[in-house]
Structure formats: C-alpha cells, structure tokens
Design a protein around this motif. Structure first.
Motif, PDB file in Angstrom:
ATOM      1  N   MET A   1      52.768  45.611 111.288  1.00  0.00           N
ATOM      2  CA  MET A   1      51.938  44.972 110.248  1.00  0.00           C
ATOM      3  C   MET A   1      50.793  45.913 109.824  1.00  0.00           C
ATOM      4  N   SER A   2      50.483  45.907 108.543  1.00  0.00           N
ATOM      5  CA  SER A   2      49.373  46.709 108.067  1.00  0.00           C
ATOM      6  C   SER A   2      48.064  45.949 108.305  1.00  0.00           C
ATOM      7  N   ALA A   3      46.943  46.628 107.999  1.00  0.00           N
ATOM      8  CA  ALA A   3      45.630  46.057 108.298  1.00  0.00           C
ATOM      9  C   ALA A   3      45.436  44.701 107.618  1.00  0.00           C
ATOM     10  N   ASP A   4      46.042  44.487 106.424  1.00  0.00           N
ATOM     11  CA  ASP A   4      45.842  43.206 105.743  1.00  0.00           C
ATOM     12  C   ASP A   4      46.940  42.211 106.095  1.00  0.00           C
ATOM     13  N   SER A   5      47.633  42.449 107.198  1.00  0.00           N
ATOM     14  CA  SER A   5      48.617  41.552 107.799  1.00  0.00           C
ATOM     15  C   SER A   5      49.860  41.282 106.955  1.00  0.00           C
ATOM     16  N   HIS A   6      50.124  42.128 105.970  1.00  0.00           N
ATOM     17  CA  HIS A   6      51.385  42.041 105.263  1.00  0.00           C
ATOM     18  C   HIS A   6      52.333  43.089 105.835  1.00  0.00           C
ATOM     19  N   ALA A   7      53.625  42.717 105.929  1.00  0.00           N
ATOM     20  CA  ALA A   7      54.598  43.677 106.446  1.00  0.00           C
ATOM     21  C   ALA A   7      54.786  44.814 105.441  1.00  0.00           C
TER      22      ALA A   7
END
Ligand code: GTB
Length: 227
Positions: free
Chosen positions: A1-7
């Motif tokens: 997951m990226s920092a903004d919680s989107h895959a």
C-alpha cells in the motif's frame, strides 16, 4: 500500500503502438482518467506476442490492451476501467446523483452510440479497402458518422462540456471523436473541433499523451529509428 492507503495501479499498453505515438490506442483514456484523478500508475508494456499468452489472457479474455490491476482487482475494457477510476476517485463524476447518472449516460453514448460508426470507418479503410465496393461502403459509413456528429454537435452547442462540468463522459467522448482528427470529418463541426481541443488542452490529457508518446519514442530509438 502507498502512503495514502491506495493500492498501486498497473496498466498494460502496447510495447510498440501501431498508432506511432498519436495516443489513439485505448490505454490513452485510462492514462488520462488516472491523471485526472491524480493517481500514479505503472505501465507494463506488452508485445503482440505477449498479449496472446495465457498470463495476459487471464487478465484480458480477448488478448488485448489495456488491462488494469489495483490490489486484488483486475479489470479489462477501457470504458469499465475509466468508470472504475471515476467511481473510486474524485474529479470525474459529479456528486449529485442525477448529474452523475447523466454523466454515465454520456460514457455509454460515447462507446455505444458514437464510437461504432467510427470503428466501422477503420474497418472500411484498412480491412475492406481493397474491395470493389470499398468507396461506396466508406461513403455510407461516413454518412453514419456525420449523422452522429451532427446530433452531438447540436447537443453540445456552445457549451464547454456535455453536461455541466468536465466528466468521464467528456473524457470518453473526446477520446472517441479525436480518432477522426486525420479524416477531416470533424472539421465540418467547429464546436466539436473546439471540444476536442479543450479536452486535449487539459493538463491531465497532456501528461497522459506525453507518457504514451515517450513509450513510442523509446521503441523507435531501440529499433534504430525504424519504429
Ligand atoms: N473494447 C476494448 C477496450 O475498450 O478495452 C477494446 C480493446 C482494443 O481494441 N485493444 C486494441 C488491441 O489490443 C488496442 S486499442 N489490439 C490488439 C489485438 O486485438 O490483437 C485499438 C487501437 C489500435 C490501434 C490504433 N491505431 O493504430 O491507431 C488505434 C486503436
């Protein structure tokens, strides 16, 4: 997951596009939608041979590009991918329920009503072009395109976009009708020419176009400029 919680998102595109960097292949609307939504994405380039292999066909049953992967979601069909992006992220569909439904209607209109005669023109020129009846057929197809463009032009009038603010409906409509740019047919409808130019002037379109052009440029450099 990226920092903004989107895959992370990965799409597929032609390794060497037959459109020679004109941004006419169907990874282009997907790239454009991702840019409008502000989503970073990776691109897996595929050759015509790779596209026919089981691994790619598991993602795209018709052995084509584009595909879209995001976490455990895998999608095909550029229209469905753009719709998914528009639903999941902001900027491509209005929040008002009725305006949203109308924008979705324009997405379908682009792909289901306006695009078919344009796709037939490609077939008339490149598949049926050597037939004795090719000229007659092209004239019929061009008239069907004019009928659609005439209605679209009348509906757009002097508005910037089809229904209020720019939406995924405009993104797909511009993507569909810009394929006619080289044909001269669009020139008969100045408001549609201006509509396409407005779409193409959007910074998100420009970024998407530059990204696909860079793929083509790299592929020609690799093949010693033969492209
Ligand atoms: N309905 C599907 C979708 O919207 O995703 C159609 C996908 C599709 O047509 N993909 C094409 C493909 O993979 C590329 S975009 N073709 C390879 C194959 O079928 O083997 C269509 C396209 C191709 C080339 C140009 N061009 O050269 O200008 C323009 C558009």
């Amino acid at each position: 997951m990226s920092a903004d919680s989107h895959a992370e998102i990965t799409i597929t595109a032609f390794e060497s596009s037959p459109d020679r960097g004109r941004g006419l292949a169907r990874d282009m609307p997907v790239r454009w939608a991702l840019e409008e939504a502000g989503r970073p994405y990776a691109v897996r380039l595929v050759s015509f041979e790779t596209m026919k292999q089981p691994a790619h066909c598991a993602l795209q049953p018709f052995a084509q590009i584009p595909t879209f992967e995001e976490g455990d979601l895998a999608l095909f069909e550029s229209g469905a991918i753009v719709f998914h992006i528009a639903e999941r992220y902001t900027g491509l569909l209005p929040t008002d329920a009725n305006a949203r439904a109308r924008a979705i209607a324009w997405m379908f209109a682009a792909l289901n009503t306006v695009e078919p005669p344009i796709a037939n023109r490609v077939i008339a020129m490149f598949v049926e072009g050597d037939k004795s009846w090719a000229e007659e057929r092209l004239a019929i197809v061009d008239q069907r395109i004019r009928d659609r463009l005439g209605d679209l032009s009348a509906r757009l009038g002097d508005a910037d976009w089809l229904d209020g603010a720019f939406s995924a409906g405009d993104l797909l409509m511009v993507s569909v009708i810009r394929r006619l740019s080289a044909s001269g047919l669009l020139d008969e409808y100045p408001n549609l020419t201006a509509y396409v130019a407005r779409g193409e002037a959007r910074p998100a379109f420009q970024r998407a176009f530059a990204a696909q052009l860079a793929v083509f440029t790299a592929s020609t450099e690799q093949s010693g400029g033969k492209g």
